[in-house]
Design an enzyme around this catalytic site. Structure first.
Site, PDB file in Angstrom:
ATOM      1  N   THR A  23     -16.572   0.877   2.919  1.00 15.37           N
ATOM      2  CA  THR A  23     -15.147   1.191   3.107  1.00 15.37           C
ATOM      3  C   THR A  23     -14.953   2.706   3.059  1.00 15.37           C
ATOM      4  OG1 THR A  23     -14.540   1.338   0.770  1.00 15.37           O
ATOM      5  CG2 THR A  23     -14.571  -0.876   1.726  1.00 15.37           C
ATOM      6  N   ASP A  43       0.845  -1.207   0.000  1.00 16.38           N
ATOM      7  CA  ASP A  43       0.000   0.000   0.000  1.00 16.38           C
ATOM      8  C   ASP A  43       0.873   1.248   0.000  1.00 16.38           C
ATOM      9  OD1 ASP A  43      -3.259   0.133   0.839  1.00 16.38           O
ATOM     10  OD2 ASP A  43      -2.162   2.033   0.967  1.00 16.38           O
ATOM     11  N   ASN A  69      -5.761  -4.918  -6.221  1.00 18.67           N
ATOM     12  CA  ASN A  69      -6.967  -4.331  -5.634  1.00 18.67           C
ATOM     13  C   ASN A  69      -6.880  -2.828  -5.390  1.00 18.67           C
ATOM     14  OD1 ASN A  69      -9.410  -4.359  -3.733  1.00 18.67           O
ATOM     15  ND2 ASN A  69      -7.725  -3.770  -2.368  1.00 18.67           N
ATOM     16  N   ASP A 121       3.813   2.642  -4.628  1.00 22.38           N
ATOM     17  CA  ASP A 121       2.800   3.246  -5.490  1.00 22.38           C
ATOM     18  C   ASP A 121       2.648   2.277  -6.657  1.00 22.38           C
ATOM     19  OD1 ASP A 121       1.390   4.568  -7.465  1.00 22.38           O
ATOM     20  OD2 ASP A 121       2.394   6.492  -7.141  1.00 22.38           O
ATOM     21  N   VAL A 122       1.498   1.632  -6.747  1.00 23.45           N
ATOM     22  CA  VAL A 122       1.332   0.549  -7.722  1.00 23.45           C
ATOM     23  C   VAL A 122       1.341   1.032  -9.174  1.00 23.45           C
ATOM     24  CG1 VAL A 122       0.154  -1.059  -6.170  1.00 23.45           C
ATOM     25  CG2 VAL A 122      -1.188   0.618  -7.476  1.00 23.45           C
ATOM     26  N   TYR A 138     -13.274   6.664 -13.685  1.00 18.67           N
ATOM     27  CA  TYR A 138     -13.377   5.431 -12.891  1.00 18.67           C
ATOM     28  C   TYR A 138     -14.096   4.341 -13.678  1.00 18.67           C
ATOM     29  CZ  TYR A 138     -14.429   2.406  -8.875  1.00 18.67           C
ATOM     30  OH  TYR A 138     -14.528   1.337  -8.005  1.00 18.67           O
ATOM     31  N   LYS A 179     -12.423   0.833 -14.809  1.00 15.13           N
ATOM     32  CA  LYS A 179     -12.886  -0.467 -14.324  1.00 15.13           C
ATOM     33  C   LYS A 179     -13.390  -1.347 -15.483  1.00 15.13           C
ATOM     34  CE  LYS A 179     -11.848  -0.039  -9.977  1.00 15.13           C
ATOM     35  NZ  LYS A 179     -10.843  -0.915  -9.331  1.00 15.13           N
TER      36      LYS A 179
HETATM   37  N1  NAD Z   1     -15.935   0.326  -1.753  1.00 16.57           N
HETATM   38  C1  NAD Z   1     -16.706   0.122  -2.811  1.00 16.57           C
HETATM   39  O1  NAD Z   1     -17.929   0.355  -2.775  1.00 16.57           O
HETATM   40  C2  NAD Z   1     -16.120  -0.432  -4.077  1.00 16.57           C
HETATM   41  C3  NAD Z   1     -16.988  -0.815  -5.105  1.00 16.57           C
HETATM   42  C4  NAD Z   1     -16.469  -1.340  -6.280  1.00 16.57           C
HETATM   43  C5  NAD Z   1     -15.103  -1.457  -6.427  1.00 16.57           C
HETATM   44  N2  NAD Z   1     -14.277  -1.060  -5.417  1.00 16.57           N
HETATM   45  C6  NAD Z   1     -12.838  -1.214  -5.623  1.00 16.57           C
HETATM   46  O2  NAD Z   1     -12.276  -1.951  -4.572  1.00 16.57           O
HETATM   47  C7  NAD Z   1     -10.883  -1.641  -4.444  1.00 16.57           C
HETATM   48  C8  NAD Z   1     -10.565  -1.369  -2.997  1.00 16.57           C
HETATM   49  O3  NAD Z   1     -11.283  -0.238  -2.591  1.00 16.57           O
HETATM   50  P1  NAD Z   1     -11.804   0.013  -1.098  1.00 16.57           P
HETATM   51  O4  NAD Z   1     -13.249   0.223  -1.187  1.00 16.57           O
HETATM   52  O5  NAD Z   1     -11.263  -1.020  -0.182  1.00 16.57           O
HETATM   53  O6  NAD Z   1     -11.167   1.456  -0.860  1.00 16.57           O
HETATM   54  P2  NAD Z   1     -10.130   1.997   0.216  1.00 16.57           P
HETATM   55  O7  NAD Z   1      -9.977   3.426  -0.128  1.00 16.57           O
HETATM   56  O8  NAD Z   1     -10.561   1.591   1.581  1.00 16.57           O
HETATM   57  O9  NAD Z   1      -8.787   1.207  -0.109  1.00 16.57           O
HETATM   58  C9  NAD Z   1      -7.965   1.487  -1.202  1.00 16.57           C
HETATM   59  C10 NAD Z   1      -6.516   1.275  -0.783  1.00 16.57           C
HETATM   60  O10 NAD Z   1      -5.684   1.462  -1.927  1.00 16.57           O
HETATM   61  C11 NAD Z   1      -4.556   2.210  -1.515  1.00 16.57           C
HETATM   62  N3  NAD Z   1      -3.987   2.908  -2.669  1.00 16.57           N
HETATM   63  C12 NAD Z   1      -4.535   3.943  -3.342  1.00 16.57           C
HETATM   64  N4  NAD Z   1      -3.698   4.337  -4.326  1.00 16.57           N
HETATM   65  C13 NAD Z   1      -2.618   3.518  -4.270  1.00 16.57           C
HETATM   66  C14 NAD Z   1      -1.416   3.431  -5.011  1.00 16.57           C
HETATM   67  N5  NAD Z   1      -1.155   4.282  -6.012  1.00 16.57           N
HETATM   68  N6  NAD Z   1      -0.513   2.474  -4.687  1.00 16.57           N
HETATM   69  C15 NAD Z   1      -0.766   1.635  -3.644  1.00 16.57           C
HETATM   70  N7  NAD Z   1      -1.884   1.669  -2.902  1.00 16.57           N
HETATM   71  C16 NAD Z   1      -2.792   2.614  -3.210  1.00 16.57           C
HETATM   72  C17 NAD Z   1      -5.082   3.171  -0.461  1.00 16.57           C
HETATM   73  O11 NAD Z   1      -4.039   3.673   0.368  1.00 16.57           O
HETATM   74  C18 NAD Z   1      -6.067   2.278   0.280  1.00 16.57           C
HETATM   75  O12 NAD Z   1      -5.436   1.609   1.362  1.00 16.57           O
HETATM   76  C19 NAD Z   1     -10.645  -0.457  -5.397  1.00 16.57           C
HETATM   77  O13 NAD Z   1     -10.072  -0.933  -6.596  1.00 16.57           O
HETATM   78  C20 NAD Z   1     -12.041   0.059  -5.648  1.00 16.57           C
HETATM   79  O14 NAD Z   1     -12.139   0.746  -6.858  1.00 16.57           O
HETATM   80  C21 NAD Z   1     -14.753  -0.559  -4.251  1.00 16.57           C
END
Ligand code: NAD
Length: 252
Positions: free
Chosen positions: A189, A36, A89, A62-63, A154, A158
């Site tokens: 989240t 992360d 993720n 940073d991914v 976004y 996706k």
């Molecule tokens: N929460 C939702 O409703 C939802 C719905 C559909 C898809 N998603 C997807 O699920 C995944 C996880 O999201 P979440 O809801 O757990 O959100 P979140 O914000 O809780 O977690 C995302 C994590 O990614 C990390 N991150 C962001 N940019 C980064 C980078 N450049 N390098 C490394 N780490 C990085 C952040 O620090 C964070 O810990 C994402 O891809 C999101 O698009 C979430």
């Protein structure tokens, strides 16, 4: 346990879905590298896993950056001796239309949500090939399948995740590497709260709207994590290129 002796990388492992998935993979016996941008939070997740008797490591990255991805893979190989499972993720959202989105924001969303998966696969597929296979899981979204309002970059990113998953599955299936996407609906989240902030909307009414689906509630990160565990495990041995939906019925 379903993942004994498996070595896993989870990106965005400090966030809602990433943390729950890191804990769930570790609970099934996998050693987990929690990757992360937020290293303090990643260290916290790794500590939770160790306290529960599991094996974990936190890596700052940073991914979207190729050097960071190369360092992640090298570190995991040095510490764990292999990579069997990758959960790509990490993701970000910008709640803007085409008119409102800057080129820099567009590129950042694609860098974090899409280029990251290309880079991880570029560096991890050769490792999996030489080991005889592996499982890669990419986080898409319901909005990558059907679109959504005021989130153009976004939704586009996706959609790319869903289709690059299919292309990766075609390319690397013969080497025993399965590649699937998991596509959540609204999950409880930090991202949802960030969206409410970006839209200047009251958080509780935003979350109430997110619960308006057949199962009448948002998803919990642990519910997405169970799909990730299944896709990581041999229980899904004939599943590749699929877009698994975990959304309480919101997409139908
Ligand atoms: N929460 C939702 O409703 C939802 C719905 C559909 C898809 N998603 C997807 O699920 C995944 C996880 O999201 P979440 O809801 O757990 O959100 P979140 O914000 O809780 O977690 C995302 C994590 O990614 C990390 N991150 C962001 N940019 C980064 C980078 N450049 N390098 C490394 N780490 C990085 C952040 O620090 C964070 O810990 C994402 O891809 C999101 O698009 C979430």
């Amino acid at each position: 346990m379903r993942l004994t002796n498996k070595k896993a990388i989870v990106t965005g492992g400090a966030g809602g879905i990433g943390r729950a998935s890191s804990l769930a993979l570790a609970a099934e016996g996998a050693s987990v590298a929690v990757v992360d941008l937020n290293i303090e939070a990643a260290e916290g997740v790794a500590a939770e896993i160790r306290e529960a008797g599991g094996v974990a490591l936190a890596v700052a990255a940073d991914v979207s950056d190729e050097q960071d991805i190369e360092r992640v893979v090298a570190t995991v190989l040095a510490e764990f001796g292999g990579v069997d499972v990758v959960f790509n993720n990490a993701g970000i959202i910008r709640r803007t239309t085409a008119v409102e989105t800057t080129v820099e924001e567009w590129d950042r969303v694609f860098g974090v949500n899409v280029r990251s998966i290309f880079l991880m696969c570029k560096h991890v597929v050769p490792v999996m090939e030489s080991a005889g296979g592996g499982s890669i899981i990419n986080t898409g979204s319901g909005w990558g399948l059907k679109g959504g309002g005021r989130a153009l970059s976004y939704c586009a990113s996706k959609g790319a995740v869903v289709n690059m998953t299919r292309a990766l599955a075609i390319d690397h299936g013969p080497a025993g590497i399965r590649v699937n996407s998991v596509n959540p609906g609204d999950v409880n989240t930090g991202m949802l709260r960030d969206e409410a902030r970006q839209l200047a909307q009251d958080t509780s009414s935003f979350l109430a709207e997110a619960a308006d689906r057949p199962l009448r509630r948002m998803g919990e990160p642990e519910e997405v994590a169970q799909a990730v565990v299944w896709l990581a495990s041999d229980e899904s041995s004939y599943v590749t290129g699929s877009a698994m939906v975990v959304d309480g019925g919101g997409i139908a």
